[in-house]
Enzyme design. Structure first.
Site, mmCIF file in Angstrom:
data_model
loop_
_atom_site.group_PDB
_atom_site.id
_atom_site.type_symbol
_atom_site.label_atom_id
_atom_site.label_comp_id
_atom_site.label_asym_id
_atom_site.label_seq_id
_atom_site.Cartn_x
_atom_site.Cartn_y
_atom_site.Cartn_z
ATOM 1 N N SER A 84 0.865 -1.183 0.000
ATOM 2 C CA SER A 84 0.000 0.000 0.000
ATOM 3 C C SER A 84 0.901 1.233 0.000
ATOM 4 C CB SER A 84 -0.950 -0.031 1.179
ATOM 5 O OG SER A 84 -0.217 -0.032 2.355
ATOM 6 N N GLU A 115 -0.710 10.756 -10.674
ATOM 7 C CA GLU A 115 -1.955 10.088 -11.071
ATOM 8 C C GLU A 115 -3.026 10.388 -10.039
ATOM 9 O OE1 GLU A 115 -1.068 5.914 -11.445
ATOM 10 O OE2 GLU A 115 0.711 6.336 -12.645
ATOM 11 N N LYS A 117 -5.716 9.339 -7.363
ATOM 12 C CA LYS A 117 -5.847 8.174 -6.489
ATOM 13 C C LYS A 117 -7.320 7.774 -6.473
ATOM 14 C CE LYS A 117 -4.307 6.424 -2.011
ATOM 15 N NZ LYS A 117 -5.522 5.782 -1.569
ATOM 16 N N ASP A 119 -10.589 6.006 -5.607
ATOM 17 C CA ASP A 119 -11.053 5.426 -4.354
ATOM 18 C C ASP A 119 -11.893 4.185 -4.636
ATOM 19 O OD1 ASP A 119 -11.283 5.159 -1.691
ATOM 20 O OD2 ASP A 119 -12.678 6.822 -1.391
ATOM 21 N N TYR A 224 -3.156 0.724 -13.748
ATOM 22 C CA TYR A 224 -2.028 1.659 -13.656
ATOM 23 C C TYR A 224 -0.673 1.009 -13.377
ATOM 24 C CZ TYR A 224 -3.689 1.154 -8.825
ATOM 25 O OH TYR A 224 -4.134 0.649 -7.640
ATOM 26 N N LYS A 312 -3.126 13.193 -0.145
ATOM 27 C CA LYS A 312 -4.590 13.141 -0.067
ATOM 28 C C LYS A 312 -5.221 14.525 -0.228
ATOM 29 C CE LYS A 312 -6.082 9.608 2.284
ATOM 30 N NZ LYS A 312 -6.766 8.347 2.015
ATOM 31 N N CYS A 406 -46.215 2.375 14.178
ATOM 32 C CA CYS A 406 -46.034 3.230 13.018
ATOM 33 C C CYS A 406 -46.270 4.689 13.400
ATOM 34 C CB CYS A 406 -46.988 2.810 11.903
ATOM 35 S SG CYS A 406 -46.988 3.972 10.520
ATOM 36 N N CYS A 409 -49.750 5.730 11.299
ATOM 37 C CA CYS A 409 -51.071 5.126 11.510
ATOM 38 C C CYS A 409 -51.177 4.428 12.852
ATOM 39 C CB CYS A 409 -51.398 4.162 10.378
ATOM 40 S SG CYS A 409 -50.442 2.633 10.471
ATOM 41 N N CYS A 425 -43.781 -0.708 8.940
ATOM 42 C CA CYS A 425 -45.162 -0.660 9.404
ATOM 43 C C CYS A 425 -45.855 -1.843 8.737
ATOM 44 C CB CYS A 425 -45.827 0.645 8.984
ATOM 45 S SG CYS A 425 -47.621 0.576 9.140
ATOM 46 N N CYS A 430 -51.996 1.112 5.808
ATOM 47 C CA CYS A 430 -51.427 2.354 6.338
ATOM 48 C C CYS A 430 -51.512 3.433 5.251
ATOM 49 C CB CYS A 430 -49.972 2.141 6.740
ATOM 50 S SG CYS A 430 -49.098 3.656 7.188
HETATM 51 S S1 IVH Z 1 0.006 2.541 -7.075
HETATM 52 C C1 IVH Z 1 2.979 -0.089 -4.774
HETATM 53 N N1 IVH Z 1 -1.694 4.160 -8.294
HETATM 54 O O1 IVH Z 1 -4.312 3.264 -3.391
HETATM 55 C C2 IVH Z 1 2.087 0.985 -5.248
HETATM 56 N N2 IVH Z 1 -2.418 3.028 -6.329
HETATM 57 O O2 IVH Z 1 -3.254 3.484 -0.619
HETATM 58 C C3 IVH Z 1 0.758 0.467 -5.599
HETATM 59 N N3 IVH Z 1 -4.740 3.476 -5.726
HETATM 60 O O3 IVH Z 1 -3.596 -0.100 -2.784
HETATM 61 C C4 IVH Z 1 -0.255 1.465 -5.734
HETATM 62 N N4 IVH Z 1 -5.191 4.832 -7.391
HETATM 63 O O4 IVH Z 1 -5.614 0.481 -4.264
HETATM 64 C C5 IVH Z 1 -1.489 3.321 -7.250
HETATM 65 N N5 IVH Z 1 -3.086 5.580 -9.490
HETATM 66 C C6 IVH Z 1 -2.898 4.753 -8.462
HETATM 67 C C7 IVH Z 1 -3.893 4.456 -7.520
HETATM 68 C C8 IVH Z 1 -3.622 3.590 -6.459
HETATM 69 C C9 IVH Z 1 -5.665 4.239 -6.317
HETATM 70 C C10 IVH Z 1 -4.959 2.704 -4.476
HETATM 71 C C11 IVH Z 1 -4.493 1.276 -4.533
HETATM 72 C C12 IVH Z 1 -3.521 1.140 -3.411
HETATM 73 C C13 IVH Z 1 -3.939 2.232 -2.503
HETATM 74 C C14 IVH Z 1 -2.807 2.651 -1.607
#
Ligand code: IVH
Length: 664
Positions: A84, A115, A117, A119, A224, A312, A406, A409, A425, A430
């Site tokens: 992560s 890039e 991120k 979600d 990615y 973030k 309810c 009613c 209910c 009702c």
């Molecule tokens: S690269 C070793 N690129 O963010 C690096 N991750 O908090 C691997 N995520 O587990 C991650 N967009 O699920 C990468 N453009 C992006 C991403 C991305 C979302 C997520 C991914 C990762 C998590 C880490």
């Protein structure tokens, strides 16, 4: 019987053709054939597979419909641990990372790939000879679960690559915000636990054991990451993204290379502002050292790489005071607690209430009346109460008690299924339930009877004029006049005209108006298209219902149960006797928007983007996601994006939502 050569050739051609159209539609967002033409090809493919099952291969587009039901997922070890990322939250923290990178590389400059991120949920995809063979969840990073059947239902993930290579890639699967809103609305209506945000909805969907159910929820993807990029002669992340795109993957179009920290911060600031233009949730940016050689030099810790970091976005949460919790009774009797709080400004709109979904939700978070609470918009759209600010309690806050009868009613309440979180209910008559059923029937998405609002419906129910939806078609001047005050000649005439006109609405609107549990606007369309008449739908067997794309076992069962009720049969007969259209009409050509290309930006107050697209098409126009010089009208909702500026440059007609609906 051996498969004749020409059948085999036709099959191969069909497969390739369908996947190409799929790619154009879902990856490039640039289709070249109509939905009808696509459906025709798909039907032909299914027919060939039915006649010659031995033709079927793992890369057949028919796999995208789902159908395999598993008992459990197999555990798979990742070829390389799925790490992560470390998080940073502001400029200083990011600069700390940047300095460490430069120091470790013994350098004064480094290129970064920036890039978004996404979600969502990360997945690993394995291809052998260009064919998708395995899709795996992250799991604990070392072992994940094999979810191949579910992955195959995701339209933007190629089943076959454009090169016959062995490769493993990684990326993010996500649920577009609109789809999240649609699914949650449906779940709330059906008494199911709602998902807190699109990411949870994605994770929950990928864990479903019935891939047909997964196919119903339109997940999407951005890829990615290439494992062992050196095997493909890739030197940088920038090249890897291009390579992924060439292979047929959907890559995010907003990635951008930056040569210094200032550029990275600029990119972050830009997307902090623009994130809500996107149709999916992003929670920050990911900054990656561009060159793989340098990535290798930097290496990684057990948890995360030293060559990448997440930066973030500031989270958009606000604190406000919860004044009151009201109990709302829905069309199926479900009692939904709704929080009313002091108005706060959140991401472009003022919000003052939010659904608390159910009483479990309140209990889990210990939300009390009078609490200061944190609110945010899930997916940037739907206000949610996250939880109380416990430190601010004075002791005068009131616990929210689950109602024992309810609130409207006074009828009994309870659960009808053990797995439900909702309390309902249970009184079949009702009046509040009936009002909700009627409201759904007359709503814009269903029979679209204007002038019949909640208040008037309530009065009619109280006066005994409406006991079911069909009674609407038996209203006459005398009955309406008996309502007394405020109902004049003009209102009566308008109402009767509206009601009369609604008899000719399309079949899918009628189906949606019936209020079948689990069946919303989209499913109603699929059903209408498939069964062509209401009678056919009513007589459909379980298996026949399952044949409809997107209908899973739960929905099929709900439809069967619904039509088996005697009261329902009576109401339908009454609708028929009144002359309501029960048949399917192909979309009519012509209409006020005929020949016009319409595009939208921002959030409309009265309908979703999908609904707006359908509205435009129902008026003969063409809806497009992207603004081009061919666009005739740009309709602007709240929080418009960059399309507005572009439309001004091109000199395209710009209309507010109000102007547009006034005219069309
Ligand atoms: S690269 C070793 N690129 O963010 C690096 N991750 O908090 C691997 N995520 O587990 C991650 N967009 O699920 C990468 N453009 C992006 C991403 C991305 C979302 C997520 C991914 C990762 C998590 C880490």
């Amino acid at each position: 019987m051996p498969v004749p050569l020409e059948v085999k050739e036709r099959y191969e051609k069909l497969k390739a053709e369908i996947e190409e159209h799929n790619f154009r539609y879902y990856v490039l967002a640039n289709p070249i054939i109509s939905d009808e033409e696509y459906d025709k090809l798909f039907k032909e493919l299914l027919e060939l597979e039915r006649m010659y099952p031995e033709l079927k291969t793992p890369d057949s587009p028919s796999q995208r419909i789902g159908g395999v039901v598993l008992d459990e997922f197999r555990k798979v070890t990742h070829s390389v641990p799925m790490l992560s990322l470390d998080n940073t939250y502001n400029e200083e923290e990011f600069l700390g990372f940047h300095e460490r990178v430069l120091r470790n590389l013994n350098s004064t400059q480094v290129d970064y790939m920036c890039e978004l991120k996404i979600d969502g949920v990360s997945v690993a995809l394995r291809y052998t000879n260009g064919i998708l063979t395995q899709g795996i969840t992250r799991g604990d990073g070392i072992t994940g679960e094999e979810i191949t059947e579910n992955i195959k239902t995701i339209a933007s993930i190629p089943l076959r690559l454009r090169k016959e290579i062995d490769i493993e890639v990684r990326g993010e699967v996500f649920m577009p915000v609109r789809e999240f809103a649609r699914i949650n609305a449906e779940r709330e209506k059906n008494g199911l636990q709602v998902f807190a945000n699109p990411r949870n909805a994605t994770a929950g969907t990928l864990k479903l054991l019935d891939s047909r159910e997964v196919a119903k929820r339109k997940l999407d993807s951005f890829i990615y990451y290439v494992i062992f990029p050196e095997n493909y002669n890739l030197k940088t992340q920038e090249e890897a993204l291009i390579f992924l795109k060439e292979l047929g993957f959907k890559t995010n179009p907003h990635s951008k290379k930056q040569e210094n920290a200032t550029g990275v911060i600029e990119y972050w600031k830009e997307w902090t502002k623009r994130r809500r233009e996107l149709e999916y949730d992003v929670d920050g940016i990911v900054v990656k050292v561009n060159e793989f050689e340098l990535q290798r030099t930097l290496g990684e810790t057990v948890r995360s790489p030293r060559w990448a970091i997440a930066l973030k976005f500031p989270s958009e949460q606000k604190e406000t005071k919860l004044i009151k919790v009201r109990f709302q009774v829905g069309s199926t009797g479900i009692i939904t607690p709704v929080a009313e709080f002091l108005p706060v400004h959140l991401e472009g709109t003022t919000v003052k209430r939010a659904s608390l979904h159910n009483f479990e939700y309140i209990k889990e978070r210990d939300i009390r009346e009078g609490d200061y609470v944190i609110v945010e918009k899930a997916g940037g759209i739907i206000p949610q109460v996250i939880g109380p600010v416990v430190e601010k309690r004075t002791g005068s806050e009131k616990e929210i008690v689950t109602p024992e009868k309810c609130p409207v009613c006074g009828g009994k309440v309870g659960k009808i299924k053990s797995d439900e979180v909702a309390i309902r209910c249970l009184n079949p008559s009702c009046p509040e339930k009936l009002v909700r059923v009627l409201e759904n029937f007359v709503s814009r998405d269903a029979m679209n009877i204007q002038g019949l609002g909640e208040k008037l419906l309530k009065r009619m129910v109280d006066a005994g004029l409406l006991k079911d939806i069909a009674d609407i078609y038996y209203l006459d001047e005398k009955k309406l006049r008996s309502l007394g005050k405020g109902i004049g000649d003009k209102t009566i005439k308008n109402l009767l005209t509206q009601i009369e006109q609604s008899k000719n609405r399309e079949l899918d609107r009628l189906i949606n108006g019936l209020g079948i549990p689990n069946v919303g606007a989209k499913t109603s369309k699929d059903l209408a298209k498939h069964f062509k008449t209401l009678e056919n739908l009513m007589n459909a067997t379980f298996d026949e219902l399952l044949e409809v794309e997107g209908i899973g076992v739960d929905t099929a069962q709900a439809i069967l149960n619904f039509f088996s009720q005697d009261e329902v049969k009576k109401i339908i007969q009454k609708l028929k006797d009144a002359g309501v259209n029960f048949g399917y009409q192909e979309k009519e050509k012509g209409g006020p928007l005929s020949g016009q290309v319409i595009c939208q930006t921002g959030v409309l107050s009265r309908m979703t983007r999908q609904e707006f697209a359908e509205y435009v098409e129902s008026k003969g126009g063409t809806f497009t996601e992207n603004l081009t010089k061919k666009t005739n009208i740009l309709v602007v909702g709240e929080n418009p994006g960059s399309k507005l500026e572009k439309a001004r440059q091109y000199g395209i007609t710009i209309m507010t939502e109000e102007e547009f609906f006034e005219k069309y």
